[in-house]
Design a protein around this motif. Structure first.
Motif, PDB file in Angstrom:
ATOM      1  N   VAL A   3       0.822  -1.047   0.126  1.00  0.00           N
ATOM      2  CA  VAL A   3       0.114  -0.067  -0.058  1.00  0.00           C
ATOM      3  C   VAL A   3       0.874   1.374  -0.133  1.00  0.00           C
ATOM      4  CG1 VAL A   3      -1.694   1.268   1.315  1.00  0.00           C
ATOM      5  CG2 VAL A   3      -2.000  -1.015   1.194  1.00  0.00           C
ATOM      6  N   ARG A   4       1.878   1.338   0.792  1.00  0.00           N
ATOM      7  CA  ARG A   4       2.666   2.489   0.831  1.00  0.00           C
ATOM      8  C   ARG A   4       3.146   2.661  -0.438  1.00  0.00           C
ATOM      9  NH1 ARG A   4       8.431   3.460   3.652  1.00  0.00           N
ATOM     10  NH2 ARG A   4       9.103   1.749   2.421  1.00  0.00           N
ATOM     11  N   GLN A   5       3.979   1.657  -1.244  1.00  0.00           N
ATOM     12  CA  GLN A   5       4.477   1.946  -2.394  1.00  0.00           C
ATOM     13  C   GLN A   5       3.544   2.510  -3.576  1.00  0.00           C
ATOM     14  OE1 GLN A   5       5.836  -1.956  -3.465  1.00  0.00           O
ATOM     15  NE2 GLN A   5       7.943  -1.336  -2.709  1.00  0.00           N
ATOM     16  N   LEU A   6       2.088   1.888  -3.630  1.00  0.00           N
ATOM     17  CA  LEU A   6       1.166   2.220  -4.461  1.00  0.00           C
ATOM     18  C   LEU A   6       0.590   3.877  -4.218  1.00  0.00           C
ATOM     19  CD1 LEU A   6      -1.091  -0.696  -4.742  1.00  0.00           C
ATOM     20  CD2 LEU A   6       0.440   0.281  -6.405  1.00  0.00           C
ATOM     21  N   THR A   7       0.542   4.215  -2.782  1.00  0.00           N
ATOM     22  CA  THR A   7       0.523   5.631  -2.292  1.00  0.00           C
ATOM     23  C   THR A   7       1.273   6.406  -3.023  1.00  0.00           C
ATOM     24  OG1 THR A   7      -0.823   4.830  -0.388  1.00  0.00           O
ATOM     25  CG2 THR A   7      -0.033   6.948  -0.405  1.00  0.00           C
ATOM     26  N   THR A   8       2.581   6.029  -2.769  1.00  0.00           N
ATOM     27  CA  THR A   8       3.722   6.952  -3.233  1.00  0.00           C
ATOM     28  C   THR A   8       3.421   7.013  -4.824  1.00  0.00           C
ATOM     29  OG1 THR A   8       5.086   6.412  -1.546  1.00  0.00           O
ATOM     30  CG2 THR A   8       6.060   7.303  -3.285  1.00  0.00           C
ATOM     31  N   PHE A   9       3.488   5.961  -5.460  1.00  0.00           N
ATOM     32  CA  PHE A   9       3.419   5.885  -6.947  1.00  0.00           C
ATOM     33  C   PHE A   9       2.257   6.823  -7.508  1.00  0.00           C
ATOM     34  CE2 PHE A   9       0.782   4.116 -10.502  1.00  0.00           C
ATOM     35  CZ  PHE A   9       1.769   4.634 -11.493  1.00  0.00           C
ATOM     36  N   ARG A  10       1.061   6.664  -6.574  1.00  0.00           N
ATOM     37  CA  ARG A  10      -0.128   7.544  -7.267  1.00  0.00           C
ATOM     38  C   ARG A  10       0.169   8.963  -6.854  1.00  0.00           C
ATOM     39  NH1 ARG A  10      -5.867   7.100  -4.109  1.00  0.00           N
ATOM     40  NH2 ARG A  10      -4.582   7.679  -2.423  1.00  0.00           N
ATOM     41  N   MET A  11       0.942   9.294  -5.776  1.00  0.00           N
ATOM     42  CA  MET A  11       1.182  10.778  -5.798  1.00  0.00           C
ATOM     43  C   MET A  11       2.158  11.084  -6.785  1.00  0.00           C
ATOM     44  SD  MET A  11       0.748  13.522  -3.960  1.00  0.00           S
ATOM     45  CE  MET A  11      -0.058  13.008  -2.465  1.00  0.00           C
ATOM     46  N   SER A  30      14.903  10.461  -1.340  1.00  0.00           N
ATOM     47  CA  SER A  30      15.590   9.175  -1.586  1.00  0.00           C
ATOM     48  C   SER A  30      14.446   8.113  -1.349  1.00  0.00           C
ATOM     49  CB  SER A  30      17.099   9.065  -1.064  1.00  0.00           C
ATOM     50  OG  SER A  30      16.543   9.349   0.224  1.00  0.00           O
ATOM     51  N   SER A  31      13.660   8.173  -0.355  1.00  0.00           N
ATOM     52  CA  SER A  31      12.735   7.311  -0.186  1.00  0.00           C
ATOM     53  C   SER A  31      11.567   6.943  -1.250  1.00  0.00           C
ATOM     54  CB  SER A  31      12.041   7.597   1.087  1.00  0.00           C
ATOM     55  OG  SER A  31      11.153   6.760   1.667  1.00  0.00           O
ATOM     56  N   VAL A  32      11.374   8.144  -1.719  1.00  0.00           N
ATOM     57  CA  VAL A  32      10.400   7.861  -2.905  1.00  0.00           C
ATOM     58  C   VAL A  32      11.095   7.339  -3.878  1.00  0.00           C
ATOM     59  CG1 VAL A  32       9.045   9.465  -4.559  1.00  0.00           C
ATOM     60  CG2 VAL A  32       9.131  10.368  -2.127  1.00  0.00           C
ATOM     61  N   THR A  33      12.173   7.820  -4.420  1.00  0.00           N
ATOM     62  CA  THR A  33      12.930   7.390  -5.409  1.00  0.00           C
ATOM     63  C   THR A  33      13.243   5.759  -5.265  1.00  0.00           C
ATOM     64  OG1 THR A  33      14.010   9.293  -6.113  1.00  0.00           O
ATOM     65  CG2 THR A  33      15.209   6.976  -7.001  1.00  0.00           C
ATOM     66  N   THR A  34      13.585   5.380  -4.058  1.00  0.00           N
ATOM     67  CA  THR A  34      13.642   3.660  -3.826  1.00  0.00           C
ATOM     68  C   THR A  34      12.200   3.030  -3.964  1.00  0.00           C
ATOM     69  OG1 THR A  34      15.541   4.386  -2.092  1.00  0.00           O
ATOM     70  CG2 THR A  34      14.352   2.163  -1.764  1.00  0.00           C
ATOM     71  N   GLN A  37      11.449   2.636  -7.688  1.00  0.00           N
ATOM     72  CA  GLN A  37      12.300   1.632  -8.196  1.00  0.00           C
ATOM     73  C   GLN A  37      11.980   0.223  -7.946  1.00  0.00           C
ATOM     74  OE1 GLN A  37      16.243   3.116  -7.001  1.00  0.00           O
ATOM     75  NE2 GLN A  37      16.605   4.525  -8.821  1.00  0.00           N
ATOM     76  N   ALA A  38      11.695   0.004  -6.429  1.00  0.00           N
ATOM     77  CA  ALA A  38      11.307  -1.478  -5.932  1.00  0.00           C
ATOM     78  C   ALA A  38      10.067  -1.533  -6.675  1.00  0.00           C
ATOM     79  CB  ALA A  38      11.078  -1.210  -4.681  1.00  0.00           C
ATOM     80  N   LEU A  39       9.034  -0.706  -6.991  1.00  0.00           N
ATOM     81  CA  LEU A  39       7.940  -1.216  -7.666  1.00  0.00           C
ATOM     82  C   LEU A  39       8.281  -1.500  -9.167  1.00  0.00           C
ATOM     83  CD1 LEU A  39       4.860  -1.245  -7.123  1.00  0.00           C
ATOM     84  CD2 LEU A  39       4.785   1.132  -7.592  1.00  0.00           C
ATOM     85  N   GLU A  40       9.300  -0.685  -9.771  1.00  0.00           N
ATOM     86  CA  GLU A  40       9.459  -1.147 -10.904  1.00  0.00           C
ATOM     87  C   GLU A  40      10.124  -2.483 -11.479  1.00  0.00           C
ATOM     88  OE1 GLU A  40       9.816   3.449 -13.120  1.00  0.00           O
ATOM     89  OE2 GLU A  40      11.621   2.408 -12.072  1.00  0.00           O
ATOM     90  N   GLU A  41      10.865  -2.671 -10.315  1.00  0.00           N
ATOM     91  CA  GLU A  41      11.666  -3.962 -10.369  1.00  0.00           C
ATOM     92  C   GLU A  41      10.796  -5.165 -10.333  1.00  0.00           C
ATOM     93  OE1 GLU A  41      14.966  -3.819  -7.516  1.00  0.00           O
ATOM     94  OE2 GLU A  41      15.703  -2.301  -8.488  1.00  0.00           O
ATOM     95  N   GLU A  42       9.797  -4.970  -9.300  1.00  0.00           N
ATOM     96  CA  GLU A  42       8.831  -6.185  -9.115  1.00  0.00           C
ATOM     97  C   GLU A  42       7.953  -6.445 -10.333  1.00  0.00           C
ATOM     98  OE1 GLU A  42       5.377  -7.378  -6.100  1.00  0.00           O
ATOM     99  OE2 GLU A  42       6.649  -5.798  -5.511  1.00  0.00           O
ATOM    100  N   LEU A  43       7.621  -5.348 -11.087  1.00  0.00           N
ATOM    101  CA  LEU A  43       6.497  -5.384 -12.307  1.00  0.00           C
ATOM    102  C   LEU A  43       7.331  -5.707 -13.455  1.00  0.00           C
ATOM    103  CD1 LEU A  43       4.130  -2.561 -11.162  1.00  0.00           C
ATOM    104  CD2 LEU A  43       3.841  -4.832 -11.080  1.00  0.00           C
ATOM    105  N   ILE A  71      -7.366  -0.024  -6.035  1.00  0.00           N
ATOM    106  CA  ILE A  71      -6.682  -0.806  -4.738  1.00  0.00           C
ATOM    107  C   ILE A  71      -6.828   0.064  -3.570  1.00  0.00           C
ATOM    108  CG2 ILE A  71      -4.693  -1.563  -3.869  1.00  0.00           C
ATOM    109  CD1 ILE A  71      -4.036  -2.631  -6.850  1.00  0.00           C
ATOM    110  N   LEU A  72      -6.242   1.336  -3.677  1.00  0.00           N
ATOM    111  CA  LEU A  72      -6.252   2.230  -2.402  1.00  0.00           C
ATOM    112  C   LEU A  72      -7.540   2.888  -2.142  1.00  0.00           C
ATOM    113  CD1 LEU A  72      -3.267   4.455  -3.564  1.00  0.00           C
ATOM    114  CD2 LEU A  72      -3.311   2.592  -1.970  1.00  0.00           C
TER     115      LEU A  72
END
Length: 308
Positions: A3-11, A30-34, A37-43, A71-72
């Motif tokens: 959920v945290r990653q999706l919230t950040t991605f949406r923003m 840097s946390s937003v970037t990380t 990047q984690a979401l892109e790597e997973e998908l 989802i959110l």
């Protein structure tokens, strides 16, 4: 994917800025970037194109945005379902044009905040409100136009809004009040941008009256149109709600063009398939209480009750 990653991605998708997202969500950049990047790597896909300092959604990113909104939204629904104790919680994202935001909505927002302090209001300007509703980036849109009819959207008219032709007291037509088509032929008009609903209403009337070529100045804000009309630069065409003070003060004069009567409706729009959380439902109810006019015995807003 969490959920945290999706919230950040949406923003990021809405702001198109990693730095603004960090500020909005109280993260370091840097946390937003990380997280992205984690979401892109997973998908296994790129969600954003980095074009120098600019950020743009890829096609994969646009698809994920639609799903992340759903989802959110379900996360908010689940949270409300298990935490609700009679006082609505959660957020309501709304959008409205300048005229309604300035002259109609302040009372609604004030009442809602006073009565439901645990709910959060988010105002999000958008150029395409219908698309934003479909994408889920806004919950409720307020529009000022003819009756909206859509298979996907709920539309609830709240008030009839008169549209007026206006001039300064020093304008040559001010003394007439009642004008004929020949009086306005060749006059300069002060209008909103092309595509604006009430500009379309006026241009249709001009075309029907045989006034095909008009000289106009185009503005992006209502306030600019009012000030230019007061300065005697031409004939403005605006909703009565934005010029009530200027008319009362004698700064603007309303003209009656033959038998023409112009009006549009202030309406609320939301998606028919959207789950209306207690917070959203409460907001809709407050808007009805503050804005809705009595149903006219001769029609008018009766169309709203027939539709619902």
């Amino acid at each position: 994917m969490d959920v945290r990653q999706l919230t950040t991605f949406r923003m990021v998708a809405h702001t198109l800025s990693f730095s603004r997202t960090a500020i909005a969500l109280n993260y370091v950049q840097s946390s937003v970037t990380t997280q992205i990047q984690a979401l892109e790597e997973e998908l296994g896909v790129k969600l954003f194109d980095r074009l120098g300092k600019r950020v743009a959604l890829t096609e994969a990113g646009k698809k994920l945005l639609l799903y992340s909104e759903k989802i959110l939204g379900l996360v908010d629904e689940a949270r409300s379902a298990v935490m609700e104790d009679g006082d609505p919680v959660g957020s309501v994202t709304i959008s409205a044009p300048e005229s309604l935001c300035t002259y109609r909505l302040p009372g609604v927002l004030q009442q809602f905040r006073a009565r439901f302090p645990r709910s959060r209001l988010i105002f999000r300007p958008t150029l395409d409100q219908r698309q934003s509703i479909h994408e889920g980036s806004i919950d409720v849109a307020f529009v000022l136009e003819d009756q909206v009819r859509s298979s996907a959207l709920e539309s609830e008219p709240l008030a009839e809004e008169a549209l007026l032709m206006l001039v300064s007291p020093d304008h040559p037509l001010a003394a007439k009040h009642y004008v004929e088509t020949e009086d306005i032929r060749g006059e300069q008009f002060l209008l909103t941008e092309k595509g604006c609903t009430y500009r379309n209403v006026f241009e249709r009337a001009l075309h029907a009256a045989g006034v095909d070529a008009v000289t106009d100045l185009e503005f992006t804000t209502v306030e600019a149109i009012k000030q230019c009309a007061i300065a005697g630069m031409g004939i403005a065409f605006l909703p009565s709600l934005v010029v009530e003070t200027e008319i009362a003060q004698g700064k603007l004069i309303a003209l009656q063009w033959g038998e023409q009567h112009f009006q549009v409706l202030t309406q609320m729009l939301w998606h028919k398939e959207k789950w209306l959380s207690p917070a959203i439902q409460s907001f809709l109810n407050v808007a009805r209480e503050v804005l809705q006019e009595p149903v006219s015995p001769h029609g008018g807003l009766a169309i709203a009750s027939e539709k619902r």
